[in-house]
Design an enzyme around this catalytic site. Structure first.
Site, PDB file in Angstrom:
ATOM      1  N   ASN A  13      36.311  52.299  16.153  1.00 37.32           N
ATOM      2  CA  ASN A  13      36.201  52.146  17.607  1.00 37.32           C
ATOM      3  C   ASN A  13      37.538  51.611  18.122  1.00 37.32           C
ATOM      4  OD1 ASN A  13      35.548  51.580  20.261  1.00 37.32           O
ATOM      5  ND2 ASN A  13      34.273  49.803  19.767  1.00 37.32           N
ATOM      6  N   TRP A  14      38.305  52.463  18.779  1.00 36.09           N
ATOM      7  CA  TRP A  14      39.615  52.054  19.270  1.00 36.09           C
ATOM      8  C   TRP A  14      39.536  51.173  20.517  1.00 36.09           C
ATOM      9  CZ3 TRP A  14      43.368  56.886  18.955  1.00 36.09           C
ATOM     10  CH2 TRP A  14      43.551  57.226  17.611  1.00 36.09           C
ATOM     11  N   LYS A  15      38.366  51.120  21.132  1.00 40.90           N
ATOM     12  CA  LYS A  15      38.184  50.340  22.372  1.00 40.90           C
ATOM     13  C   LYS A  15      39.201  50.801  23.425  1.00 40.90           C
ATOM     14  CE  LYS A  15      36.254  46.612  19.644  1.00 40.90           C
ATOM     15  NZ  LYS A  15      36.049  45.152  19.491  1.00 40.90           N
ATOM     16  N   HIS A 100      27.428  48.819  22.975  1.00 42.40           N
ATOM     17  CA  HIS A 100      28.311  47.875  22.280  1.00 42.40           C
ATOM     18  C   HIS A 100      28.247  46.518  22.970  1.00 42.40           C
ATOM     19  CE1 HIS A 100      32.035  46.044  20.798  1.00 42.40           C
ATOM     20  NE2 HIS A 100      31.973  46.901  19.800  1.00 42.40           N
ATOM     21  N   GLU A 102      30.411  44.508  23.897  1.00 41.53           N
ATOM     22  CA  GLU A 102      31.362  44.330  24.996  1.00 41.53           C
ATOM     23  C   GLU A 102      30.861  45.013  26.261  1.00 41.53           C
ATOM     24  OE1 GLU A 102      34.992  43.975  21.800  1.00 41.53           O
ATOM     25  OE2 GLU A 102      34.750  45.838  22.946  1.00 41.53           O
ATOM     26  N   GLU A 170      26.343  44.359  14.830  1.00 44.68           N
ATOM     27  CA  GLU A 170      27.608  43.685  15.105  1.00 44.68           C
ATOM     28  C   GLU A 170      27.336  42.278  15.629  1.00 44.68           C
ATOM     29  OE1 GLU A 170      31.068  46.640  16.151  1.00 44.68           O
ATOM     30  OE2 GLU A 170      29.718  46.424  17.826  1.00 44.68           O
ATOM     31  N   GLY A 176      36.282  40.548  16.380  1.00 40.95           N
ATOM     32  CA  GLY A 176      37.634  40.172  16.756  1.00 40.95           C
ATOM     33  C   GLY A 176      38.001  38.724  16.490  1.00 40.95           C
ATOM     34  N   SER A 215      34.772  42.237  12.385  1.00 41.41           N
ATOM     35  CA  SER A 215      35.891  41.772  11.553  1.00 41.41           C
ATOM     36  C   SER A 215      35.862  42.372  10.153  1.00 41.41           C
ATOM     37  CB  SER A 215      35.905  40.238  11.482  1.00 41.41           C
ATOM     38  OG  SER A 215      36.190  39.681  12.754  1.00 41.41           O
ATOM     39  N   GLY A 236      36.594  47.873  14.315  1.00 46.03           N
ATOM     40  CA  GLY A 236      37.306  47.706  15.570  1.00 46.03           C
ATOM     41  C   GLY A 236      38.801  47.798  15.384  1.00 46.03           C
ATOM     42  N   GLY A 237      39.484  46.645  15.502  1.00 46.97           N
ATOM     43  CA  GLY A 237      40.943  46.615  15.490  1.00 46.97           C
ATOM     44  C   GLY A 237      41.577  47.276  14.297  1.00 46.97           C
TER      45      GLY A 237
END
Length: 254
Positions: A13-15, A100, A102, A170, A176, A215, A236-237
């Site tokens: 997921n590049w967000k 998600h 967020e 999640e 993150g 993470s 994620g990141g």
């Protein structure tokens, strides 16, 4: 640990990250993904909607799937700035992330809204990745299982199957932050989600993949992916860097 015939899924997921040059990440993953690993797992990258068409083109001819990060429940209409499931499918997307944390936190998405979006994904032939997870406060209060089961009970549409639905656990407090639950904690939640799915959709629950997200890194992926009822990862990141993303996928290399 994927079982019952479930094929592991490693999803990125590049967000809200990525410009046109970021399509090179998809190309790098494609070049480096070994045929042997591609035979064992499904690989998915969910870039921002502005890059979906370019990423689909970059992944063409490979086993890499491209997905969306969000959608509107309606197929069309006066919803300025929104994108429908049909639009995502038209671009070549095959999956879409739904609910998600967020989106829930920053855009006030509700469990009922997640349910509507999951139905929309199915309507357009997309596989919906339905996200559930608890906050740190909810975990400290001992309400983790109650929270994720309630989210699942409302969010999962009737008649969901392993072909059109994926669940992603999640823990909000781990996204993150560099913090992760212990493997025992993850096992407890995933087992509870599997049991709840059984109540909701019967025997088909054994075909639905449950991913872990929060993470996930190359250094902890192997341990997390080995947990019972963990059928892959929502990353994620780390998915923004081809080597890191591939390092997580390598948890299934042997």
């Amino acid at each position: 640990m994927a079982s019952q015939g479930r094929r592991p899924l490693v999803a990125g997921n590049w967000k809200m990250n990525g410009l046109r040059e970021s399509v090179g990440t998809v190309e790098a993953v494609r070049r480096a993904l070994s045929p042997q690993l591609a035979e064992r797992i499904d690989v998915l990258i969910c870039p921002p909607s502005t890059l979906i068409a370019s990423c689909v083109a970059a992944a063409e001819g490979s086993s890499i799937a491209i997905g969306g990060q969000n959608l509107h429940a309606k197929p069309s209409g006066a919803f300025t700035g929104s994108i429908s499931a049909e639009m995502l499918a038209d671009l070549g997307a095959r999956y879409v992330i739904v609910g998600h944390s967020e989106r829930r936190a920053y855009h006030n998405e509700t469990d009922d809204g997640v349910h509507a979006k999951a139905l929309a994904a199915r309507r357009a032939g997309l596989c919906g990745i339905i996200c559930v997870g608890e906050t740190r406060e909810e975990r400290e209060e001992g309400r983790t299982l109650d929270i994720v089961r309630a989210q699942l009970a409302i969010g999962v549409p009737k008649g969901a199957t392993g072909a059109d639905t994926v669940i992603a656990y999640e823990p909000v407090w781990a996204i993150g932050t560099g913090l992760t639950p212990t493997p025992a904690d993850v096992a407890e939640v995933h087992a509870s989600l599997r049991e709840m799915l059984g109540q909701l959709i019967g025997a088909e629950a054994q075909a639905v993949r449950i991913l872990y997200g929060g993470s996930v890194k190359p250094g902890n992926a192997r341990e997390l992916m080995a947990v019972e009822n963990v059928d892959g990862a929502l990353v994620g990141g780390a998915s923004l860097v081809a080597d890191d993303f591939l390092g997580i996928a390598a948890a299934y290399a042997d």
